[in-house]
Design a protein around this motif. Structure first.
Motif, PDB file in Angstrom:
ATOM      1  N   ARG A   1       0.837  -1.201   0.000  1.00  0.00           N
ATOM      2  CA  ARG A   1       0.000   0.000   0.000  1.00  0.00           C
ATOM      3  C   ARG A   1       0.875   1.256   0.000  1.00  0.00           C
ATOM      4  N   HIS A   2       1.907   1.246   0.848  1.00  0.00           N
ATOM      5  CA  HIS A   2       2.817   2.390   0.940  1.00  0.00           C
ATOM      6  C   HIS A   2       3.541   2.613  -0.388  1.00  0.00           C
ATOM      7  N   LYS A   3       4.043   1.535  -0.976  1.00  0.00           N
ATOM      8  CA  LYS A   3       4.772   1.646  -2.241  1.00  0.00           C
ATOM      9  C   LYS A   3       3.867   2.168  -3.348  1.00  0.00           C
ATOM     10  N   GLU A   4       2.656   1.678  -3.427  1.00  0.00           N
ATOM     11  CA  GLU A   4       1.693   2.137  -4.434  1.00  0.00           C
ATOM     12  C   GLU A   4       1.405   3.622  -4.263  1.00  0.00           C
ATOM     13  N   LEU A   5       1.175   4.055  -3.025  1.00  0.00           N
ATOM     14  CA  LEU A   5       0.895   5.464  -2.750  1.00  0.00           C
ATOM     15  C   LEU A   5       2.096   6.333  -3.102  1.00  0.00           C
ATOM     16  N   LEU A   6       3.286   5.875  -2.749  1.00  0.00           N
ATOM     17  CA  LEU A   6       4.509   6.621  -3.051  1.00  0.00           C
ATOM     18  C   LEU A   6       4.676   6.792  -4.558  1.00  0.00           C
ATOM     19  N   GLU A   7       4.512   5.726  -5.314  1.00  0.00           N
ATOM     20  CA  GLU A   7       4.636   5.804  -6.768  1.00  0.00           C
ATOM     21  C   GLU A   7       3.588   6.746  -7.352  1.00  0.00           C
ATOM     22  N   TYR A   8       2.360   6.625  -6.913  1.00  0.00           N
ATOM     23  CA  TYR A   8       1.292   7.485  -7.401  1.00  0.00           C
ATOM     24  C   TYR A   8       1.614   8.955  -7.116  1.00  0.00           C
ATOM     25  N   ASN A   9       2.003   9.242  -5.875  1.00  0.00           N
ATOM     26  CA  ASN A   9       2.300  10.619  -5.491  1.00  0.00           C
ATOM     27  C   ASN A   9       3.459  11.195  -6.291  1.00  0.00           C
ATOM     28  N   ARG A  10       4.500  10.417  -6.485  1.00  0.00           N
ATOM     29  CA  ARG A  10       5.677  10.933  -7.202  1.00  0.00           C
ATOM     30  C   ARG A  10       5.375  11.208  -8.666  1.00  0.00           C
ATOM     31  N   ILE A  11       4.425  10.500  -9.229  1.00  0.00           N
ATOM     32  CA  ILE A  11       4.086  10.691 -10.645  1.00  0.00           C
ATOM     33  C   ILE A  11       3.059  11.802 -10.821  1.00  0.00           C
ATOM     34  N   THR A  12       2.115  11.921  -9.904  1.00  0.00           N
ATOM     35  CA  THR A  12       0.986  12.824 -10.117  1.00  0.00           C
ATOM     36  C   THR A  12       1.078  14.158  -9.376  1.00  0.00           C
ATOM     37  N   LYS A  13       1.968  14.285  -8.415  1.00  0.00           N
ATOM     38  CA  LYS A  13       2.002  15.504  -7.603  1.00  0.00           C
ATOM     39  C   LYS A  13       3.286  16.288  -7.824  1.00  0.00           C
ATOM     40  N   THR A  14       3.170  17.583  -7.632  1.00  0.00           N
ATOM     41  CA  THR A  14       4.341  18.451  -7.747  1.00  0.00           C
ATOM     42  C   THR A  14       5.192  18.318  -6.489  1.00  0.00           C
ATOM     43  N   PRO A  15       6.467  18.707  -6.570  1.00  0.00           N
ATOM     44  CA  PRO A  15       7.292  18.688  -5.362  1.00  0.00           C
ATOM     45  C   PRO A  15       6.701  19.531  -4.235  1.00  0.00           C
ATOM     46  N   GLU A  16       6.062  20.653  -4.594  1.00  0.00           N
ATOM     47  CA  GLU A  16       5.442  21.484  -3.561  1.00  0.00           C
ATOM     48  C   GLU A  16       4.295  20.751  -2.876  1.00  0.00           C
ATOM     49  N   ASP A  17       3.482  20.048  -3.646  1.00  0.00           N
ATOM     50  CA  ASP A  17       2.393  19.256  -3.063  1.00  0.00           C
ATOM     51  C   ASP A  17       2.946  18.147  -2.168  1.00  0.00           C
ATOM     52  N   LEU A  18       4.012  17.506  -2.636  1.00  0.00           N
ATOM     53  CA  LEU A  18       4.639  16.444  -1.832  1.00  0.00           C
ATOM     54  C   LEU A  18       5.194  17.009  -0.530  1.00  0.00           C
TER      55      LEU A  18
END
Length: 191
Positions: free
Chosen positions: A135-152
């Motif tokens: 679950r953590h890995k899936e969320l991390l991959e999704y966030n890194r692809i879809t969100k800006t560094p500022e959002d992260l």
């Protein structure tokens, strides 16, 4: 028992119903201490031990000849073994470095697996841990692809504020896959 206190608390809170055989399992762990800067996991090695972070801060990262990219930080008591490599008897692709002095509890893979065979709590622990890891890995991959560094970074402020307090900013920048200067600009805009 003082060095086993954190792992006992971990199991009480993370796996409260799986208490069968825990004292025997705890007795099989040994304490290892590392200095700041020590590498405790090298890429392309087999995971022969299950490691529990008792005290200290550890960064986990990938490295190429060009750069290192942080993928996780461990700052609270938890298991820090590359569980995929551990479970699959495969080589890890990760490195782990001590950012502070670190105390680990370690158990040999063979001993751990014999506990899994002996007690159902071990099997349930591994299953639950893998589900959480995926679950953590899936969320991390999704966030890194879809969100800006500022959002992260904003998410770190909400969900991982302890990282921002305990981890050097240049490591946070690497985690966000940006330069320290870009991180500084993001921090100024947000504050």
């Amino acid at each position: 028992m003082s060095s086993l206190r954190e792992i006992a608390i971990f199991f009480e809170t993370e796996h409260p119903l799986n208490q069968e055989g825990l004292q025997e399992l705890f007795a099989a762990f040994s304490v290892k201490k590392y200095q700041k800067g020590s590498i405790i996991l090298h890429e392309n090695t087999l995971e022969h031990q299950l490691r529990f972070l008792n005290h200290g801060n550890v960064r986990e990262y990938y490295a190429t000849e060009q750069k290192e990219t942080n993928i996780n930080f461990y700052i609270k008591p938890q298991f820090i073994t590359d569980l995929l490599a551990f479970n699959n008897d495969s080589h890890t692709r990760k490195f782990q470095e001590c950012l502070t002095e670190v105390e680990l509890l370690v158990i040999d893979k063979t001993t751990f697996r014999s506990h899994l065979e002996k007690y159902t709590c071990g099997k349930e622990f591994v299953k639950a841990t893998f589900q959480k890891l995926f679950r953590h890995k899936e969320l991390l991959e999704y966030n890194r692809i879809t969100k800006t560094p500022e959002d992260l970074y904003k998410e770190l402020l909400i969900y991982k504020p302890n990282w921002l307090q305990k981890i050097p900013q240049y490591h946070i920048a690497s985690y966000l896959n940006i330069t320290p200067e870009t991180l500084s600009r993001i921090r100024k805009r947000i504050s």
